[in-house]
Design a protein around this motif. Sequence first.
Motif, mmCIF file in Angstrom:
data_model
loop_
_atom_site.group_PDB
_atom_site.id
_atom_site.type_symbol
_atom_site.label_atom_id
_atom_site.label_comp_id
_atom_site.label_asym_id
_atom_site.label_seq_id
_atom_site.Cartn_x
_atom_site.Cartn_y
_atom_site.Cartn_z
ATOM 1 N N TYR A 179 3.289 10.192 54.966
ATOM 2 C CA TYR A 179 1.999 10.548 54.373
ATOM 3 C C TYR A 179 2.080 10.589 52.847
ATOM 4 O O TYR A 179 1.189 10.098 52.142
ATOM 5 N N THR A 180 3.175 11.171 52.325
ATOM 6 C CA THR A 180 3.339 11.244 50.879
ATOM 7 C C THR A 180 3.457 9.849 50.267
ATOM 8 O O THR A 180 2.851 9.552 49.229
ATOM 9 N N THR A 181 4.229 8.987 50.927
ATOM 10 C CA THR A 181 4.374 7.616 50.435
ATOM 11 C C THR A 181 3.046 6.875 50.436
ATOM 12 O O THR A 181 2.690 6.180 49.479
ATOM 13 N N SER A 182 2.297 7.039 51.511
ATOM 14 C CA SER A 182 0.985 6.386 51.600
ATOM 15 C C SER A 182 0.028 6.914 50.526
ATOM 16 O O SER A 182 -0.719 6.143 49.909
ATOM 17 N N ALA A 183 0.083 8.223 50.290
ATOM 18 C CA ALA A 183 -0.792 8.798 49.261
ATOM 19 C C ALA A 183 -0.426 8.269 47.877
ATOM 20 O O ALA A 183 -1.301 7.984 47.047
ATOM 21 N N MET A 184 0.873 8.139 47.597
ATOM 22 C CA MET A 184 1.305 7.604 46.306
ATOM 23 C C MET A 184 0.875 6.154 46.133
ATOM 24 O O MET A 184 0.443 5.735 45.049
ATOM 25 N N GLN A 185 0.967 5.362 47.213
ATOM 26 C CA GLN A 185 0.514 3.977 47.138
ATOM 27 C C GLN A 185 -0.995 3.906 46.881
ATOM 28 O O GLN A 185 -1.468 3.081 46.091
ATOM 29 N N ASP A 186 -1.740 4.787 47.540
ATOM 30 C CA ASP A 186 -3.193 4.816 47.309
ATOM 31 C C ASP A 186 -3.511 5.188 45.866
ATOM 32 O O ASP A 186 -4.424 4.616 45.249
ATOM 33 N N GLN A 187 -2.766 6.152 45.319
ATOM 34 C CA GLN A 187 -2.986 6.552 43.931
ATOM 35 C C GLN A 187 -2.689 5.402 42.972
ATOM 36 O O GLN A 187 -3.418 5.168 42.004
ATOM 37 N N ALA A 188 -1.588 4.670 43.263
ATOM 38 C CA ALA A 188 -1.242 3.536 42.401
ATOM 39 C C ALA A 188 -2.321 2.462 42.451
ATOM 40 O O ALA A 188 -2.709 1.896 41.414
ATOM 41 N N GLU A 189 -2.828 2.171 43.649
ATOM 42 C CA GLU A 189 -3.892 1.176 43.773
ATOM 43 C C GLU A 189 -5.158 1.637 43.063
ATOM 44 O O GLU A 189 -5.870 0.838 42.440
ATOM 45 N N MET A 190 -5.447 2.919 43.141
ATOM 46 C CA MET A 190 -6.632 3.440 42.473
ATOM 47 C C MET A 190 -6.509 3.316 40.955
ATOM 48 O O MET A 190 -7.467 2.958 40.255
ATOM 49 N N VAL A 191 -5.313 3.606 40.420
ATOM 50 C CA VAL A 191 -5.102 3.481 38.973
ATOM 51 C C VAL A 191 -5.277 2.030 38.532
ATOM 52 O O VAL A 191 -5.893 1.745 37.496
ATOM 53 N N LYS A 192 -4.754 1.081 39.327
ATOM 54 C CA LYS A 192 -4.932 -0.332 38.992
ATOM 55 C C LYS A 192 -6.409 -0.708 38.979
ATOM 56 O O LYS A 192 -6.879 -1.415 38.076
ATOM 57 N N ALA A 193 -7.135 -0.246 39.986
ATOM 58 C CA ALA A 193 -8.560 -0.559 40.053
ATOM 59 C C ALA A 193 -9.319 0.036 38.876
ATOM 60 O O ALA A 193 -10.222 -0.590 38.308
ATOM 61 N N LEU A 194 -8.939 1.253 38.461
ATOM 62 C CA LEU A 194 -9.601 1.876 37.309
ATOM 63 C C LEU A 194 -9.309 1.111 36.017
ATOM 64 O O LEU A 194 -10.179 0.982 35.147
ATOM 65 N N LYS A 195 -8.082 0.600 35.876
ATOM 66 C CA LYS A 195 -7.764 -0.196 34.690
ATOM 67 C C LYS A 195 -8.611 -1.458 34.628
ATOM 68 O O LYS A 195 -9.147 -1.825 33.579
ATOM 69 N N VAL A 196 -8.739 -2.141 35.778
ATOM 70 C CA VAL A 196 -9.560 -3.355 35.823
ATOM 71 C C VAL A 196 -11.015 -3.027 35.493
ATOM 72 O O VAL A 196 -11.677 -3.743 34.726
ATOM 73 N N ALA A 197 -11.522 -1.934 36.060
ATOM 74 C CA ALA A 197 -12.901 -1.545 35.787
ATOM 75 C C ALA A 197 -13.102 -1.210 34.315
ATOM 76 O O ALA A 197 -14.135 -1.536 33.718
ATOM 77 N N SER A 198 -12.115 -0.553 33.698
ATOM 78 C CA SER A 198 -12.223 -0.210 32.282
ATOM 79 C C SER A 198 -12.291 -1.463 31.404
ATOM 80 O O SER A 198 -13.094 -1.548 30.467
ATOM 81 N N LYS A 199 -11.467 -2.455 31.732
ATOM 82 C CA LYS A 199 -11.505 -3.701 30.966
ATOM 83 C C LYS A 199 -12.838 -4.407 31.118
ATOM 84 O O LYS A 199 -13.421 -4.899 30.143
ATOM 85 N N GLU A 200 -13.356 -4.455 32.337
ATOM 86 C CA GLU A 200 -14.642 -5.106 32.567
ATOM 87 C C GLU A 200 -15.766 -4.386 31.838
ATOM 88 O O GLU A 200 -16.683 -5.023 31.293
ATOM 89 N N MET A 201 -15.706 -3.063 31.809
ATOM 90 C CA MET A 201 -16.737 -2.301 31.099
ATOM 91 C C MET A 201 -16.694 -2.595 29.595
ATOM 92 O O MET A 201 -17.739 -2.731 28.945
ATOM 93 N N LYS A 202 -15.494 -2.687 29.037
ATOM 94 C CA LYS A 202 -15.387 -3.001 27.609
ATOM 95 C C LYS A 202 -15.953 -4.384 27.301
ATOM 96 O O LYS A 202 -16.650 -4.580 26.299
#
Length: 218
Positions: A94-117
């Motif tokens: 569960y901890t490993t899966s949660a960490m992977q989800d967090q990493a994917e979320m951070v990547k998605a937020l970075k992409v969204a931030s670039k698109e917004m700029k």
Amino acid sequence: MKRIFGTKKDKVPQKSLDDVSQGMESRISELDRKIARIDGDLRKYRDAMKAMRPGPSLEQAKKRAMNVMKQKRQLEAQREKMTENVMRLDEARYTTSAMQDQAEMVKALKVASKEMKIQMKKTKELDVDHVYDIMDELTEQRDQFEELQTAMSSYDVPVEIDDAELMAEMDMLGEEVAEEVETEGTPAYMMDIPDAPQGRVREEEEGLEEAPGQRVPL
């Protein structure tokens, strides 16, 4: 050369947490079956000892039953340990899966931030100053509309009233009331009207006599 240095061994694929957890769960199921089988044997020993009389046979049956009970305790201890290990594996999974989800979320937020700029630079409508200008224009137009409404409401259209038409309608109404009184008696809507004071009636009659060109309705 192969005899000297030997050959390269193939790497054994590393098992995942799911594989290890499933393996332990299968062993726990096997332990449950063994414990259930031992419970059946113990019931047989118990029923047999009830029918035995005191003596060497009963004592031997008790020893066998005790050995079976010890085996059951050992299997139960193994099952408990394996259950705890499965719980630890599930927690780690569960901890490993949660960490992977967090990493994917951070990547998605970075992409969204670039698109917004990029959109902020390309699109003029998203400029903050431009939005403030639009809001100021809307506020100014609203104020002008409210001033227009105020100016329009200050102009009252005069209502022309013809006294001669009013007197003609009063005469017609008086005639209709008189006909209704002759045929059906006093109308119900006139029975509740209180009588006017005599002094007020005289004042109204005197006022009507002084006003030339006006008629008193019947």
